[in-house]
Scaffold this motif. Structure first.
Motif, PDB file in Angstrom:
ATOM      1  N   UNK A 127      -3.038  29.316   4.609  1.00 45.78           N
ATOM      2  CA  UNK A 127      -3.113  30.523   5.433  1.00 45.78           C
ATOM      3  C   UNK A 127      -1.879  30.731   6.316  1.00 45.78           C
ATOM      4  N   UNK A 128      -1.262  29.633   6.753  1.00 48.52           N
ATOM      5  CA  UNK A 128      -0.128  29.769   7.674  1.00 48.52           C
ATOM      6  C   UNK A 128       1.196  29.352   7.064  1.00 48.52           C
ATOM      7  N   UNK A 129       1.263  29.336   5.732  1.00 48.48           N
ATOM      8  CA  UNK A 129       2.541  28.968   5.117  1.00 48.48           C
ATOM      9  C   UNK A 129       2.364  28.434   3.715  1.00 48.48           C
ATOM     10  N   UNK A 130       3.307  27.610   3.297  1.00 49.17           N
ATOM     11  CA  UNK A 130       3.331  27.088   1.930  1.00 49.17           C
ATOM     12  C   UNK A 130       3.664  25.600   1.949  1.00 49.17           C
ATOM     13  N   UNK A 131       2.988  24.849   1.080  1.00 47.36           N
ATOM     14  CA  UNK A 131       3.304  23.437   0.939  1.00 47.36           C
ATOM     15  C   UNK A 131       4.722  23.214   0.461  1.00 47.36           C
ATOM     16  N   UNK A 132       5.259  24.202  -0.247  1.00 42.72           N
ATOM     17  CA  UNK A 132       6.644  24.102  -0.717  1.00 42.72           C
ATOM     18  C   UNK A 132       7.603  24.144   0.468  1.00 42.72           C
ATOM     19  N   UNK A 133       7.329  25.042   1.424  1.00 40.83           N
ATOM     20  CA  UNK A 133       8.157  25.102   2.634  1.00 40.83           C
ATOM     21  C   UNK A 133       8.016  23.827   3.449  1.00 40.83           C
ATOM     22  N   UNK A 134       6.792  23.298   3.517  1.00 38.28           N
ATOM     23  CA  UNK A 134       6.569  22.042   4.238  1.00 38.28           C
ATOM     24  C   UNK A 134       7.392  20.934   3.599  1.00 38.28           C
ATOM     25  N   UNK A 135       7.386  20.890   2.266  1.00 38.54           N
ATOM     26  CA  UNK A 135       8.166  19.880   1.546  1.00 38.54           C
ATOM     27  C   UNK A 135       9.647  19.975   1.903  1.00 38.54           C
ATOM     28  N   UNK A 136      10.177  21.186   1.871  1.00 43.30           N
ATOM     29  CA  UNK A 136      11.603  21.390   2.192  1.00 43.30           C
ATOM     30  C   UNK A 136      11.913  20.953   3.619  1.00 43.30           C
ATOM     31  N   UNK A 137      11.054  21.366   4.569  1.00 38.09           N
ATOM     32  CA  UNK A 137      11.301  21.056   5.974  1.00 38.09           C
ATOM     33  C   UNK A 137      11.183  19.559   6.251  1.00 38.09           C
ATOM     34  N   UNK A 138      10.178  18.934   5.651  1.00 37.51           N
ATOM     35  CA  UNK A 138       9.972  17.498   5.873  1.00 37.51           C
ATOM     36  C   UNK A 138      11.121  16.688   5.281  1.00 37.51           C
ATOM     37  N   UNK A 139      11.533  17.043   4.075  1.00 37.83           N
ATOM     38  CA  UNK A 139      12.604  16.285   3.420  1.00 37.83           C
ATOM     39  C   UNK A 139      13.955  16.523   4.094  1.00 37.83           C
ATOM     40  N   UNK A 140      14.083  17.624   4.818  1.00 33.26           N
ATOM     41  CA  UNK A 140      15.306  17.843   5.589  1.00 33.26           C
ATOM     42  C   UNK A 140      15.386  16.847   6.744  1.00 33.26           C
TER      43      UNK A 140
ATOM     44  N   UNK B  11       0.836  -1.205   0.000  1.00 33.20           N
ATOM     45  CA  UNK B  11       0.000   0.000   0.000  1.00 33.20           C
ATOM     46  C   UNK B  11       0.874   1.261   0.000  1.00 33.20           C
ATOM     47  N   UNK B  12       0.460   2.228  -0.797  1.00 30.00           N
ATOM     48  CA  UNK B  12       1.155   3.519  -0.837  1.00 30.00           C
ATOM     49  C   UNK B  12       0.559   4.413   0.251  1.00 30.00           C
ATOM     50  N   UNK B  13       1.391   4.846   1.177  1.00 26.88           N
ATOM     51  CA  UNK B  13       0.937   5.688   2.286  1.00 26.88           C
ATOM     52  C   UNK B  13       0.993   7.157   1.857  1.00 26.88           C
ATOM     53  N   UNK B  14      -0.128   7.884   2.018  1.00 27.13           N
ATOM     54  CA  UNK B  14      -0.222   9.260   1.546  1.00 27.13           C
ATOM     55  C   UNK B  14      -0.708  10.170   2.678  1.00 27.13           C
ATOM     56  N   UNK B  15      -0.115  11.362   2.761  1.00 26.62           N
ATOM     57  CA  UNK B  15      -0.591  12.414   3.669  1.00 26.62           C
ATOM     58  C   UNK B  15      -1.133  13.552   2.815  1.00 26.62           C
ATOM     59  N   UNK B  16      -2.251  14.148   3.234  1.00 26.37           N
ATOM     60  CA  UNK B  16      -2.878  15.233   2.482  1.00 26.37           C
ATOM     61  C   UNK B  16      -2.804  16.544   3.267  1.00 26.37           C
ATOM     62  N   UNK B  17      -2.366  17.604   2.593  1.00 25.96           N
ATOM     63  CA  UNK B  17      -2.348  18.937   3.190  1.00 25.96           C
ATOM     64  C   UNK B  17      -3.103  19.897   2.279  1.00 25.96           C
ATOM     65  N   UNK B  18      -4.258  20.372   2.752  1.00 22.88           N
ATOM     66  CA  UNK B  18      -5.051  21.356   2.015  1.00 22.88           C
ATOM     67  C   UNK B  18      -5.940  22.060   3.030  1.00 22.88           C
ATOM     68  N   UNK B  19      -6.033  23.388   2.943  1.00 21.14           N
ATOM     69  CA  UNK B  19      -6.798  24.124   3.952  1.00 21.14           C
ATOM     70  C   UNK B  19      -8.302  24.054   3.716  1.00 21.14           C
ATOM     71  N   UNK B  20      -8.734  23.454   2.613  1.00 19.70           N
ATOM     72  CA  UNK B  20     -10.173  23.317   2.355  1.00 19.70           C
ATOM     73  C   UNK B  20     -10.601  21.880   2.681  1.00 19.70           C
ATOM     74  N   UNK B  21     -11.458  21.747   3.678  1.00 17.14           N
ATOM     75  CA  UNK B  21     -11.883  20.414   4.113  1.00 17.14           C
ATOM     76  C   UNK B  21     -12.610  19.656   2.996  1.00 17.14           C
ATOM     77  N   UNK B  22     -13.394  20.376   2.209  1.00 18.75           N
ATOM     78  CA  UNK B  22     -14.131  19.727   1.118  1.00 18.75           C
ATOM     79  C   UNK B  22     -13.155  19.112   0.119  1.00 18.75           C
ATOM     80  N   UNK B  23     -12.073  19.825  -0.166  1.00 13.64           N
ATOM     81  CA  UNK B  23     -11.066  19.300  -1.086  1.00 13.64           C
ATOM     82  C   UNK B  23     -10.421  18.047  -0.493  1.00 13.64           C
TER      83      UNK B  23
END
Length: 221
Positions: A58-71, A1-13
Motif C-alpha cells: 500500500x505504501x510502496x514497492x518491495x523493489x524500491x525497498x530492495x534498492x534502498x536497502x542495498x544502497x 542460521x540464515x537470518x531472514x526479514x519478511x515484508x508483506x502487507x497481509x498478516x496471514x501471509x
C-alpha cells in the motif's frame, strides 16, 4: 542460521511464511513488516542475510525497498515475492539488485531452497517469468532509433539508470552536480516520451542489451 526479514502487507501471509521458514531448521526470521517505509528503516539495522519482499504494498514497492536497502548494505540479498507475472517489474527487480524474483504460487519447499541459494550468493529467478523476459529482449526491439535523439551525455546517464544507480551515484561517477544529473534525466525522459525512471531503465535494458555501446547495463546492479 540464515537470518531472514519478511515484508508483506497481509498478516496471514507473513504468519504462514514464518511457520514455513522456522520449520526449516536453518532459517531464523529476525523481523517482519507490512509497510515498505518501515521495512526500509528496519532491515539495515537487523542485517538479515535475505529480505523476502512483497512486490506491491500500500505504501510502496518491495523493489524500491530492495534498492534502498542495498544502497545502505549490499550484503543483504533481496528476494522479490509477488502474485503477479509482470515483466517490467522483473526488469526493475533485476536493476534494483534483487537476487531473485519468484511467484507466490511457488511450493514452500522450493521457496526455502531458494532462500538458501540466495543466502549463499546465488541468483534465483522464476523460469516461467524469465523465459518471457529473455524472449522480449531477443525479439522485442528491432532498432535503437529511440536513442537517436539523445546526446552522448544523456545516453551515458541512461546506461547508468539501467544499472539502477541513483542520481547521486550517477553524479559521483560522472563528476557532475546531482541537480545537473536530475535535469539530464528529466530531459531524456521527455525525449523518449516516458514518464517514469523505471520505464527508461526497462527501455535502456532492451536497447542497450541488443545494441551494446560503451558500458552495457549489467543485471543485478
Amino acid at each position: 542460521m540464515i537470518r531472514v526479514f519478511l515484508l508483506d502487507d497481509h498478516e496471514v501471509v507473513r504468519r504462514g511464511l514464518v511457520d514455513l521458514l522456522q520449520a526449516a531448521g536453518d532459517i531464523e526470521v529476525v523481523g517482519e513488516s507490512g509497510s515498505a517505509q518501515e521495512a526500509t528503516r528496519r532491515i539495515p539495522a537487523l542485517r538479515p542475510h535475505v529480505a523476502v519482499l512483497d512486490a506491491r504494498l500500500p505504501d510502496g514497492s518491495g523493489i524500491d525497498v530492495c534498492r534502498d536497502v542495498r544502497a545502505v548494505d549490499s550484503s543483504i540479498q533481496g528476494l522479490i515475492l509477488t502474485s503477479y507475472e509482470d515483466d517490467e517489474a522483473l526488469f526493475a527487480a533485476i536493476m534494483a539488485g534483487a537476487a531473485g524474483y519468484v511467484l507466490k504460487q511457488i511450493r514452500g519447499t522450493d521457496l526455502v531452497d531458494g532462500i538458501r541459494r540466495v543466502a549463499a550468493g546465488q541468483s534465483l529467478l522464476d523460469p516461467a517469468v524469465t523465459q518471457r523476459v529473455l524472449e522480449r529482449i531477443r525479439h522485442g526491439v528491432e532498432q535503437p532509433r529511440e536513442l537517436a535523439s539523445l546526446t552522448d551525455q544523456e545516453r551515458k546517464i541512461l546506461e547508468y539508470v539501467a544499472e539502477g544507480l541513483t542520481n547521486r551515484e550517477i553524479a559521483g561517477r560522472m563528476f557532475l552536480a546531482e541537480k545537473t544529473v536530475k535535469n539530464y534525466v528529466s530531459s531524456l525522459l521527455a525525449k523518449l516520451g516516458l514518464e517514469r525512471r523505471t520505464q527508461a531503465a526497462v527501455l535502456a535494458t532492451k536497447l542497450l542489451g541488443e545494441h551494446p555501446h560503451g558500458t552495457a547495463p549489467r543485471p543485478g546492479q
